[in-house]
Design an enzyme around this catalytic site. Structure first.
Site, PDB file in Angstrom:
ATOM      1  N   GLU A   1      -7.178   3.077  -5.540  1.00 21.03           N
ATOM      2  CA  GLU A   1      -8.448   3.235  -4.840  1.00 21.03           C
ATOM      3  C   GLU A   1      -9.102   4.506  -5.367  1.00 21.03           C
ATOM      4  OE1 GLU A   1     -10.255   3.705  -0.366  1.00 21.03           O
ATOM      5  OE2 GLU A   1      -8.525   4.863  -0.973  1.00 21.03           O
TER       6      GLU A   1
ATOM      7  N   ASP B   1       0.852  -1.172   0.000  1.00 14.82           N
ATOM      8  CA  ASP B   1       0.000   0.000   0.000  1.00 14.82           C
ATOM      9  C   ASP B   1       0.892   1.227   0.000  1.00 14.82           C
ATOM     10  OD1 ASP B   1      -2.428   1.521   0.409  1.00 14.82           O
ATOM     11  OD2 ASP B   1      -3.204  -0.222   1.465  1.00 14.82           O
TER      12      ASP B   1
ATOM     13  N   HIS C   1     -10.654  -3.818   3.953  1.00 11.90           N
ATOM     14  CA  HIS C   1     -10.544  -3.416   5.362  1.00 11.90           C
ATOM     15  C   HIS C   1     -11.336  -2.147   5.695  1.00 11.90           C
ATOM     16  CE1 HIS C   1      -7.834  -0.945   3.107  1.00 11.90           C
ATOM     17  NE2 HIS C   1      -7.829  -0.102   4.118  1.00 11.90           N
ATOM     18  N   ASP C   2     -11.978  -1.548   4.725  1.00 13.64           N
ATOM     19  CA  ASP C   2     -12.785  -0.352   4.986  1.00 13.64           C
ATOM     20  C   ASP C   2     -14.276  -0.675   5.060  1.00 13.64           C
ATOM     21  OD1 ASP C   2     -10.620   1.368   5.067  1.00 13.64           O
ATOM     22  OD2 ASP C   2     -10.664   1.754   2.922  1.00 13.64           O
TER      23      ASP C   2
ATOM     24  N   ASP D   1      -3.291   4.314  -2.406  1.00 13.67           N
ATOM     25  CA  ASP D   1      -4.356   4.737  -1.496  1.00 13.67           C
ATOM     26  C   ASP D   1      -4.944   6.083  -1.913  1.00 13.67           C
ATOM     27  OD1 ASP D   1      -5.732   4.467   1.162  1.00 13.67           O
ATOM     28  OD2 ASP D   1      -4.698   6.364   1.500  1.00 13.67           O
TER      29      ASP D   1
HETATM   30  C1  NOJ Z   1      -8.323   4.511   2.195  1.00 15.49           C
HETATM   31  C2  NOJ Z   1      -7.869   3.426   3.099  1.00 15.49           C
HETATM   32  O1  NOJ Z   1      -8.278   2.191   2.591  1.00 15.49           O
HETATM   33  C3  NOJ Z   1      -8.445   3.740   4.466  1.00 15.49           C
HETATM   34  O2  NOJ Z   1      -8.289   2.685   5.359  1.00 15.49           O
HETATM   35  C4  NOJ Z   1      -7.801   5.009   4.955  1.00 15.49           C
HETATM   36  O3  NOJ Z   1      -8.409   5.405   6.180  1.00 15.49           O
HETATM   37  C5  NOJ Z   1      -7.970   6.146   3.960  1.00 15.49           C
HETATM   38  N1  NOJ Z   1      -7.744   5.751   2.609  1.00 15.49           N
HETATM   39  C6  NOJ Z   1      -7.007   7.260   4.272  1.00 15.49           C
HETATM   40  O4  NOJ Z   1      -5.704   6.854   3.987  1.00 15.49           O
END
Ligand code: NOJ
Length: 563
Positions: free
Chosen positions: A262, A102, A340-341, A204
């Site tokens: 992302e 990441d 994970h989000d 990210d």
């Molecule tokens: C996306 C990530 O997947 C998340 O976990 C993070 O809090 C935010 N970006 C900020 O980096």
């Protein structure tokens, strides 16, 4: 490895997402580490995984579990030493597993030396790496923008008597990509890790690299603090494509790697082609989460749990939108349920009661669509959301900010109910390896509560049971890699069967429907009209094959036409 830029290997890649804090703790500090991942490479190889995306591993105060990087040059000591990354790469490559790390290029932690230098001296180079602005009169921030984590996008920096911009946590100042020197720093970091042998990056928050530099107030519904959330002020803006083109030109294009961006927010599949079109897109794959909330769980805090139901038409439309746009024109398509989000997909679209059946139905549905599948760690044993009973259990900056923002609007009970079905922590709980203390994850105190179901839901028990979710995943992955199956999955004839069916997700590949997946997404029987006599059953999640087409709860079939 194939030749530069061909990336054909992506077609038979099965990805796996690891949240390093929660995979395996080998030193007893309650957080997972790189040695833990190294120990489990054999397990991943056994499963059939050939690419692992590891969430951030760099030095960090862990305000956002590593997404707040304080030093890109070193591995977070909580996760190990710099050498552990080299060992991980070597050991993974011996097993034909690629490692994607990441890379957080939208922001750093306030603890990063760049930020520290920036606020010490406004004439420093580093001052230009961030976005500082004077406030408005009456001690008001420069604009009324609201960020992703429920706060203003501006935080006051007393040393400068200015505000810095952040679209996530207020400990994570955004980087200023308009600054060429900053961009060059990022190229150097990226090259360093690619030269070490890393196989690519998950980029990210890549959609937020450019902001509306006029910083004019957003127009729209104001919250109680007068803030307006308008993602367009800092998402998918024109300049991003230029920044990414430069990054690609200077770095990515020189290596045989994969880049996964992302690209959240309200971007259509068509617009996403700006990122990864076949002709000249700067990155390879896009994660967008268009299909992540098709049960309405996020839509209303007022909804009772029994009002939450998977909307299959929403799901089917979502997958079709991305397939039809990306199949011909994009470099590739990422396939995933969650990461994970998000809460666990089993709790979202599956069923705790029908854990085995639904976990198998979900993976079959996903795996045989066109694209590069990514499995979130633990889905292969049917991990589900933990039911927390206290607001303090939601150990995550975005959940805690949400609680602060809403505690006077909603009862504690309602917030717990809502967070139990939507919070990110559920997708981050420690991996359940066995039924020993702390699920074999750690000899210390785990950083997040382990799901109490670990006594039954764990890798060891799955390995013992021939009919387990894990064994099914393994067989399904092996099948997905078979050449004939792979060629169907990648053909141009993907279509739904009985698209309007609100209970069954069924699709086919092949001119003559040669490969068929039929999955009941309900916890009750459903009739489905399909003559499967001409087909061989390749995967099925019930021990007997009733010759009728009454599908039992979460019953799934993968069928291949007999020749
Ligand atoms: C996306 C990530 O997947 C998340 O976990 C993070 O809090 C935010 N970006 C900020 O980096």
């Amino acid at each position: 490895m194939l030749g530069m830029n061909s990336k054909d290997w992506l077609n038979s890649t099965i990805g796996y997402i690891i949240y390093p804090s929660s995979y395996l703790d080998t030193d007893g500090d309650g957080l997972g580490d790189l040695k833990g991942i190294i120990q489990k490479l054999d397990y991943l190889q056994y499963l059939g995984i050939n690419l692992v995306w590891i969430c951030p591993i760099f030095k960090s105060p862990m305000d956002d579990y590593g997404y707040d990087v304080s030093d890109f040059e070193h591995i977070n000591p909580l996760f190990g030493k710099d050498e552990d990354l080299i060992t991980l790469l070597n050991e993974a490559h011996k097993r034909d597993i690629k490692i994607v790390i990441d890379f957080v290029l939208n922001h750093t932690s306030k603890e990063h030396i760049w930020y520290k230098k920036a606020i010490e001296d406004r004439n420093s180079e580093e001052y230009g790496y961030y976005i500082f602005k004077k406030g408005k009169e009456n001690n008001l921030p420069p604009s009324n923008w609201k960020g992703f984590f429920s706060t203003s996008t501006w935080e006051y920096e007393p040393k400068l008597d200015e505000y810095f911009f952040h679209c996530f946590s207020k400990t994570m100042p955004d980087l200023n990509w308009a600054n060429e020197k900053l961009r060059e720093k990022i190229y150097q970091i990226a090259k360093k890790y690619l030269d070490l042998g890393v196989d690519g990056f998950r980029l990210d928050a890549v959609a937020h690299l450019a902001k509306d530099l006029s910083f004019s107030d957003a127009v729209g519904e104001k919250d109680e603090n007068g803030l307006v959330f308008d993602a367009s002020k800092f998402s998918n803006r024109e300049e991003i494509y230029h920044y990414l083109d430069l990054l690609n030109e200077n770095v990515f294009s020189k290596y045989d790697i994969v880049t996964v961006g992302e690209v959240g927010g309200s971007i259509s599949a068509q617009e996403s082609l700006r990122y990864n079109n076949k002709e000249n897109g700067p990155i390879d794959l896009v994660f967008n989460f268009d299909t992540a909330w098709c049960n309405g769980a996020y839509a209303s805090i007022e909804k009772a749990d029994d009002e939450i139901k998977t909307d299959l038409i929403c799901l089917k439309n979502g997958f079709m939108r991305w397939w039809s746009t990306c199949y011909k024109d994009a470099k590739g398509l990422a396939l995933y349920w969650n990461n994970h989000d998000h809460p666990r997909v089993l709790s979202q679209y599956g069923s705790i009661k029908y854990r085995k059946e639904s976990a198998k139905a979900l993976i079959t549905t996903l795996l045989f669509m066109y694209g590069v599948p990514f499995i979130h760690y633990g889905d292969e044993i049917g991990m589900s959301n933990t039911l927390y009973t206290s607001l303090d259990d939601f150990k995550d900056v975005s959940a805690q900010n949400f609680i602060l923002e809403n505690k006077h609007k909603f009862s504690e009970e309602k917030m717990i109910r809502f967070l139990n079905r939507t919070a990110r922590v559920s997708g981050r709980t420690p991996m359940q390896w066995d039924d020993s203390e702390n699920a074999g994850f750690s000899k210390g105190t785990p950083h997040l509560k382990i799901n109490p179901n670990y006594k039954d839901v764990n890798v060891a028990s799955n390995l013992k049971d021939e009919d387990s979710i894990l064994h099914y995943f393994r067989s399904a992955i092996a099948l997905r890699k078979e050449k004939t199956i792979e060629s169907f999955v990648h053909d141009a004839y993907f279509q739904y069967i009985d698209y309007e069916n609100e209970d069954v997700f069924a699709y086919s590949h092949g001119k003559n429907q040669e490969l068929v997946v039929i999955a009941n997404f309900r916890d009750h029987e459903v009739n489905f009209n399909f003559d499967k006599t001409k087909y061989e059953v390749k995967l099925h999640n019930y021990s007997d094959d009733k010759n009728s087409m009454t599908l039992r709860p979460f019953e799934v079939y993968l069928l291949i036409k007999k020749i």
